[in-house]
Design a protein around this motif. Sequence first.
Motif, PDB file in Angstrom:
ATOM      1  N   UNK A 217      28.218 -48.494 -42.042  1.00 61.69           N
ATOM      2  CA  UNK A 217      27.078 -48.571 -42.949  1.00 61.69           C
ATOM      3  C   UNK A 217      26.138 -49.691 -42.542  1.00 61.69           C
ATOM      4  N   UNK A 218      26.690 -50.811 -42.110  1.00 59.27           N
ATOM      5  CA  UNK A 218      25.856 -51.927 -41.668  1.00 59.27           C
ATOM      6  C   UNK A 218      25.010 -51.531 -40.462  1.00 59.27           C
ATOM      7  N   UNK A 219      25.592 -50.793 -39.530  1.00 59.75           N
ATOM      8  CA  UNK A 219      24.839 -50.345 -38.362  1.00 59.75           C
ATOM      9  C   UNK A 219      23.727 -49.390 -38.769  1.00 59.75           C
ATOM     10  N   UNK A 220      24.016 -48.499 -39.681  1.00 65.93           N
ATOM     11  CA  UNK A 220      22.987 -47.571 -40.172  1.00 65.93           C
ATOM     12  C   UNK A 220      21.835 -48.326 -40.830  1.00 65.93           C
ATOM     13  N   UNK A 221      22.175 -49.307 -41.653  1.00 67.50           N
ATOM     14  CA  UNK A 221      21.140 -50.104 -42.319  1.00 67.50           C
ATOM     15  C   UNK A 221      20.361 -50.926 -41.300  1.00 67.50           C
ATOM     16  N   UNK A 226      15.349 -52.222 -38.543  1.00 63.07           N
ATOM     17  CA  UNK A 226      14.568 -52.459 -37.330  1.00 63.07           C
ATOM     18  C   UNK A 226      13.357 -51.536 -37.268  1.00 63.07           C
ATOM     19  N   UNK A 227      13.537 -50.284 -37.680  1.00 66.03           N
ATOM     20  CA  UNK A 227      12.397 -49.362 -37.712  1.00 66.03           C
ATOM     21  C   UNK A 227      11.361 -49.834 -38.721  1.00 66.03           C
ATOM     22  N   UNK A 228      11.818 -50.261 -39.891  1.00 65.34           N
ATOM     23  CA  UNK A 228      10.892 -50.730 -40.918  1.00 65.34           C
ATOM     24  C   UNK A 228      10.141 -51.987 -40.489  1.00 65.34           C
ATOM     25  N   UNK A 229      10.751 -52.793 -39.630  1.00 65.38           N
ATOM     26  CA  UNK A 229      10.115 -54.047 -39.238  1.00 65.38           C
ATOM     27  C   UNK A 229       8.899 -53.848 -38.352  1.00 65.38           C
ATOM     28  N   UNK A 230       8.727 -52.653 -37.777  1.00 64.85           N
ATOM     29  CA  UNK A 230       7.559 -52.413 -36.928  1.00 64.85           C
ATOM     30  C   UNK A 230       6.599 -51.406 -37.554  1.00 64.85           C
ATOM     31  N   UNK A 274       4.442 -48.979 -26.015  1.00 65.41           N
ATOM     32  CA  UNK A 274       5.352 -50.121 -25.901  1.00 65.41           C
ATOM     33  C   UNK A 274       6.321 -50.176 -27.076  1.00 65.41           C
ATOM     34  N   UNK A 275       5.825 -49.892 -28.279  1.00 67.60           N
ATOM     35  CA  UNK A 275       6.695 -49.878 -29.449  1.00 67.60           C
ATOM     36  C   UNK A 275       7.724 -48.762 -29.334  1.00 67.60           C
ATOM     37  N   UNK A 276       7.285 -47.574 -28.894  1.00 71.05           N
ATOM     38  CA  UNK A 276       8.220 -46.459 -28.713  1.00 71.05           C
ATOM     39  C   UNK A 276       9.281 -46.787 -27.668  1.00 71.05           C
ATOM     40  N   UNK A 277       8.861 -47.438 -26.584  1.00 69.93           N
ATOM     41  CA  UNK A 277       9.827 -47.809 -25.545  1.00 69.93           C
ATOM     42  C   UNK A 277      10.836 -48.819 -26.075  1.00 69.93           C
ATOM     43  N   UNK A 278      10.371 -49.778 -26.860  1.00 70.95           N
ATOM     44  CA  UNK A 278      11.280 -50.774 -27.435  1.00 70.95           C
ATOM     45  C   UNK A 278      12.265 -50.131 -28.397  1.00 70.95           C
ATOM     46  N   UNK A 279      11.762 -49.262 -29.274  1.00 68.77           N
ATOM     47  CA  UNK A 279      12.653 -48.599 -30.226  1.00 68.77           C
ATOM     48  C   UNK A 279      13.620 -47.666 -29.507  1.00 68.77           C
ATOM     49  N   UNK A 280      13.166 -47.021 -28.415  1.00 73.23           N
ATOM     50  CA  UNK A 280      14.066 -46.175 -27.642  1.00 73.23           C
ATOM     51  C   UNK A 280      15.175 -46.977 -26.990  1.00 73.23           C
ATOM     52  N   UNK A 281      14.839 -48.162 -26.466  1.00 75.40           N
ATOM     53  CA  UNK A 281      15.853 -49.021 -25.859  1.00 75.40           C
ATOM     54  C   UNK A 281      16.867 -49.493 -26.896  1.00 75.40           C
ATOM     55  N   UNK A 282      16.386 -49.839 -28.078  1.00 75.44           N
ATOM     56  CA  UNK A 282      17.299 -50.252 -29.142  1.00 75.44           C
ATOM     57  C   UNK A 282      18.197 -49.101 -29.584  1.00 75.44           C
ATOM     58  N   UNK A 283      17.631 -47.885 -29.641  1.00 73.92           N
ATOM     59  CA  UNK A 283      18.440 -46.726 -30.018  1.00 73.92           C
ATOM     60  C   UNK A 283      19.511 -46.446 -28.970  1.00 73.92           C
ATOM     61  N   UNK A 285      20.870 -48.640 -26.951  1.00 71.35           N
ATOM     62  CA  UNK A 285      21.877 -49.695 -27.096  1.00 71.35           C
ATOM     63  C   UNK A 285      22.795 -49.409 -28.277  1.00 71.35           C
ATOM     64  N   UNK A 286      22.226 -48.877 -29.337  1.00 76.35           N
ATOM     65  CA  UNK A 286      23.036 -48.553 -30.505  1.00 76.35           C
ATOM     66  C   UNK A 286      24.067 -47.485 -30.183  1.00 76.35           C
ATOM     67  N   UNK A 287      23.632 -46.376 -29.562  1.00 77.04           N
ATOM     68  CA  UNK A 287      24.546 -45.254 -29.321  1.00 77.04           C
ATOM     69  C   UNK A 287      25.536 -45.541 -28.196  1.00 77.04           C
ATOM     70  N   UNK A 288      25.123 -46.313 -27.199  1.00 77.83           N
ATOM     71  CA  UNK A 288      25.986 -46.530 -26.042  1.00 77.83           C
ATOM     72  C   UNK A 288      26.939 -47.713 -26.214  1.00 77.83           C
ATOM     73  N   UNK A 289      26.543 -48.695 -27.044  1.00 78.10           N
ATOM     74  CA  UNK A 289      27.349 -49.913 -27.162  1.00 78.10           C
ATOM     75  C   UNK A 289      27.849 -50.115 -28.594  1.00 78.10           C
ATOM     76  N   UNK A 290      26.938 -50.279 -29.520  1.00 79.04           N
ATOM     77  CA  UNK A 290      27.329 -50.639 -30.884  1.00 79.04           C
ATOM     78  C   UNK A 290      28.114 -49.529 -31.566  1.00 79.04           C
ATOM     79  N   UNK A 291      27.692 -48.276 -31.365  1.00 73.86           N
ATOM     80  CA  UNK A 291      28.353 -47.180 -32.063  1.00 73.86           C
ATOM     81  C   UNK A 291      29.818 -47.074 -31.657  1.00 73.86           C
ATOM     82  N   UNK A 292      30.128 -47.307 -30.404  1.00 80.19           N
ATOM     83  CA  UNK A 292      31.525 -47.255 -29.952  1.00 80.19           C
ATOM     84  C   UNK A 292      32.347 -48.396 -30.542  1.00 80.19           C
ATOM     85  N   UNK A 293      31.746 -49.568 -30.630  1.00 78.93           N
ATOM     86  CA  UNK A 293      32.481 -50.713 -31.180  1.00 78.93           C
ATOM     87  C   UNK A 293      32.694 -50.556 -32.686  1.00 78.93           C
TER      88      UNK A 293
END
Length: 297
Positions: A217-221, A226-230, A274-283, A285-293
């Motif tokens: 739930x924390x990861x989802x929030x 992060x989306x809301x911040x931009x 640039x914003x789309x590229x940043x959000x894509x990189x964060x997404x 990172x989320x699916x490849x690293x954080x989601x597994x952990x």
Amino acid sequence: MTDAFTFERRRRALHGWLLLSPALIMLTAFAFYPSLATMVTSLWSRGTRRNPAEFVGLDNYRYLFDDPTFWQVASNNLLYALVTIPASMALALVMALWANSKIPARSFIRTAYFTPTVLPMIAAANLWLFFYTPSFGILNQIGALFGAEPVNWLGQPETALWAICVVTIWKEAGFFMIFYLAALQTIPPDLKEAAEIEGASRWTYARRILLPLLMPTTLFILVNAMINSVKLIDHLFILTKGGPSDSSKLILYYIWENAFAYFDRPSAAAMTVLVLALMGALAAFQFLVLDRRVHYR
């Protein structure tokens, strides 16, 4: 037999594509095509009636990186995200823990916490004007009781962005609380009883059991925060309009300003990319690293 099997497989494939087609049409019309058109626009110059647009490649990005206002806006947005995201999430967790406990008027407390979320953005910003107004604002009136000098919260570069951060935290904490509250209600009470039997303290229970179970739930929030911040723009129109001296201007407001106030669509498109590229990189990172952990995979 083979022909019948092939026909059935094609029929199922066609049925699947028909089920997906409404979503694909909506995504193509409102996500894929606009994103592609924005990328193409960012590679052309600003055109006028006398001087048609010309292909300039990455010049718009080069000009953007040489623009001090862009770096000011980017630093504002970074500070805004670093303040509002952890503060709103921490406050939401505290509110959810309290709203989930056995206290009187629990339903009223949950409703009170969630009320700022259902308020329209413009209405919430106008409400906070009564707190920040220098002459008769509530904050200055409270400060006057203790002999403090009045402060122009929205009119000073030192305080304008922080005032926007407070409004955002107040607005989003109640929304995030709902997700934490739902997650807390799925945790079996037997876990807490077992921890108490084993002699674990409240801090140990929270650190070893509660917080790990709340990590999905924390990861989802976190992703939503992060989306809301931009994408904040409504509050800025009412409260500061990006001022004073660009001290509270955020990236989406600057994109709107370039596109519709200065009619510089290529620069606005470059910032959007640039914003789309940043959000894509964060997404990614989320699916490849954080989601597994988070899900222990």
